[in-house]
Design a protein around this motif. Structure first.
Motif, PDB file in Angstrom:
ATOM      1  N   HIS A  51      54.294  38.579  45.676  1.00  0.00           N
ATOM      2  CA  HIS A  51      54.111  39.532  44.569  1.00  0.00           C
ATOM      3  C   HIS A  51      52.829  40.327  44.851  1.00  0.00           C
ATOM      4  O   HIS A  51      51.886  40.304  44.076  1.00  0.00           O
ATOM      5  CB  HIS A  51      54.043  38.805  43.227  1.00  0.00           C
ATOM      6  N   ALA A  52      52.844  41.014  45.969  1.00  0.00           N
ATOM      7  CA  ALA A  52      51.637  41.660  46.475  1.00  0.00           C
ATOM      8  C   ALA A  52      51.776  43.181  46.566  1.00  0.00           C
ATOM      9  O   ALA A  52      51.172  43.809  47.424  1.00  0.00           O
ATOM     10  CB  ALA A  52      51.280  41.081  47.840  1.00  0.00           C
ATOM     11  N   ALA A  53      52.564  43.776  45.688  1.00  0.00           N
ATOM     12  CA  ALA A  53      52.708  45.237  45.724  1.00  0.00           C
ATOM     13  C   ALA A  53      51.343  45.887  45.476  1.00  0.00           C
ATOM     14  O   ALA A  53      50.625  45.495  44.551  1.00  0.00           O
ATOM     15  CB  ALA A  53      53.709  45.696  44.665  1.00  0.00           C
ATOM     16  N   PRO A  54      50.969  46.859  46.290  1.00  0.00           N
ATOM     17  CA  PRO A  54      49.662  47.514  46.117  1.00  0.00           C
ATOM     18  C   PRO A  54      49.526  48.120  44.716  1.00  0.00           C
ATOM     19  O   PRO A  54      50.441  48.761  44.206  1.00  0.00           O
ATOM     20  CB  PRO A  54      49.662  48.608  47.191  1.00  0.00           C
ATOM     21  N   GLY A  55      48.372  47.874  44.107  1.00  0.00           N
ATOM     22  CA  GLY A  55      48.077  48.451  42.796  1.00  0.00           C
ATOM     23  C   GLY A  55      48.803  47.799  41.638  1.00  0.00           C
ATOM     24  O   GLY A  55      48.767  48.313  40.522  1.00  0.00           O
ATOM     25  N   CYS A  56      49.444  46.662  41.874  1.00  0.00           N
ATOM     26  CA  CYS A  56      50.259  46.031  40.821  1.00  0.00           C
ATOM     27  C   CYS A  56      49.746  44.661  40.391  1.00  0.00           C
ATOM     28  O   CYS A  56      50.467  43.896  39.761  1.00  0.00           O
ATOM     29  CB  CYS A  56      51.704  45.944  41.269  1.00  0.00           C
ATOM     30  N   ALA A  57      48.515  44.356  40.725  1.00  0.00           N
ATOM     31  CA  ALA A  57      47.868  43.143  40.215  1.00  0.00           C
ATOM     32  C   ALA A  57      46.699  43.597  39.349  1.00  0.00           C
ATOM     33  O   ALA A  57      46.017  44.566  39.668  1.00  0.00           O
ATOM     34  CB  ALA A  57      47.373  42.269  41.359  1.00  0.00           C
ATOM     35  N   ASP A  58      46.518  42.902  38.251  1.00  0.00           N
ATOM     36  CA  ASP A  58      45.426  43.224  37.332  1.00  0.00           C
ATOM     37  C   ASP A  58      44.568  41.982  37.143  1.00  0.00           C
ATOM     38  O   ASP A  58      45.059  40.850  37.186  1.00  0.00           O
ATOM     39  CB  ASP A  58      45.980  43.678  35.971  1.00  0.00           C
ATOM     40  N   ILE A  59      43.285  42.221  36.919  1.00  0.00           N
ATOM     41  CA  ILE A  59      42.355  41.118  36.690  1.00  0.00           C
ATOM     42  C   ILE A  59      41.520  41.428  35.459  1.00  0.00           C
ATOM     43  O   ILE A  59      41.101  42.573  35.253  1.00  0.00           O
ATOM     44  CB  ILE A  59      41.483  40.858  37.942  1.00  0.00           C
ATOM     45  N   ALA A  60      41.330  40.421  34.625  1.00  0.00           N
ATOM     46  CA  ALA A  60      40.476  40.533  33.442  1.00  0.00           C
ATOM     47  C   ALA A  60      39.197  39.761  33.726  1.00  0.00           C
ATOM     48  O   ALA A  60      39.248  38.631  34.232  1.00  0.00           O
ATOM     49  CB  ALA A  60      41.182  39.971  32.217  1.00  0.00           C
ATOM     50  N   SER A  61      38.081  40.377  33.412  1.00  0.00           N
ATOM     51  CA  SER A  61      36.784  39.738  33.638  1.00  0.00           C
ATOM     52  C   SER A  61      35.963  39.784  32.361  1.00  0.00           C
ATOM     53  O   SER A  61      36.065  40.724  31.574  1.00  0.00           O
ATOM     54  CB  SER A  61      36.010  40.454  34.746  1.00  0.00           C
ATOM     55  N   ASP A  62      35.153  38.776  32.185  1.00  0.00           N
ATOM     56  CA  ASP A  62      34.204  38.734  31.079  1.00  0.00           C
ATOM     57  C   ASP A  62      32.833  38.546  31.697  1.00  0.00           C
ATOM     58  O   ASP A  62      32.583  37.529  32.351  1.00  0.00           O
ATOM     59  CB  ASP A  62      34.545  37.589  30.129  1.00  0.00           C
ATOM     60  N   ASN A  63      31.990  39.548  31.554  1.00  0.00           N
ATOM     61  CA  ASN A  63      30.665  39.545  32.181  1.00  0.00           C
ATOM     62  C   ASN A  63      30.744  39.266  33.678  1.00  0.00           C
ATOM     63  O   ASN A  63      29.959  38.501  34.232  1.00  0.00           O
ATOM     64  CB  ASN A  63      29.737  38.543  31.490  1.00  0.00           C
ATOM     65  N   GLY A  64      31.748  39.853  34.327  1.00  0.00           N
ATOM     66  CA  GLY A  64      31.903  39.744  35.767  1.00  0.00           C
ATOM     67  C   GLY A  64      32.658  38.519  36.242  1.00  0.00           C
ATOM     68  O   GLY A  64      32.964  38.414  37.427  1.00  0.00           O
TER      69      GLY A  64
END
Length: 188
Positions: A51-64
């Motif tokens: 599941h490695a399509a370019p631009g199709c993974a999202d990450i949520a960060s809290d204070n980095g």
């Protein structure tokens, strides 16, 4: 402060760790692999190869710090033969004897998937539920895509979250060998 962004290639390993932690108590993951020894390797195979399509993974960060992640496949996404073979071999190594159940799971998914083109939410998770990371990940990606979206929820407690974002249950899947139930969901 919670921030959601598209993941870079360098974020993919962190995504594997986040998803492994998020799915540590997931009924389907524990049915596949009763012991969590190789969860990170399993999610790494999914994240880096399948599941490695370019631009199709999202990450949520809290204070980095990564606190959530999502993997999406765009409509008609496919991986190259080489990428698929590498991903499947790494998945086999990670899952060991659970690989047989993984094949059963994929067969059930294939039978249940609706026809047509849609965005596929392959995985989404946050190690600490209730932080808003899952909602933020869904909100950002769904606002940026056109067309329907589809997912399989492996945990009943997540169904209401997806329903808040317009997904509707279209089918329940009961896995064999006293396996858990999954819910397939579509957002038109």
């Amino acid at each position: 402060m919670l921030e959601v962004r598209k993941a870079t290639a360098q974020d993919r390993r962190a995504i594997s760790v986040v998803l492994a932690a998020a799915f540590a108590d997931d009924p389907v993951v524990r049915w596949l692999m009763p012991k969590p020894r190789r969860d990170i390797q399993m999610f790494r195979a999914l994240t880096l190869h399948l599941h490695a399509a370019p631009g199709c993974a999202d990450i949520a960060s809290d204070n980095g710090e990564p606190v959530g992640a999502a993997l999406w496949d765009p409509p008609v996404h496919s991986v190259s033969m080489r990428q698929g073979l590498v991903g499947l071999s790494r998945l086999f190594f990670a899952m060991g004897s659970g690989y047989r159940r993984g094949v059963e799971l994929e067969r059930a998914f294939t039978r249940a998937r609706p026809s047509g083109q849609f965005w596929y939410l392959a995985a989404i998770g946050a190690p600490t539920p209730g932080t808003g990371a899952g909602s933020a990940l869904l909100e950002q990606r769904l606002a940026s895509i056109d067309g329907p979206a589809y997912l399989e929820s492996s945990n009943q407690r997540n169904v209401p979250l997806y329903q808040r974002f317009g997904f509707a249950v279209i089918q329940e899947i009961s896995l064999p060998e006293n396996g858990p139930t999954l819910w397939t969901m579509l957002r038109s």
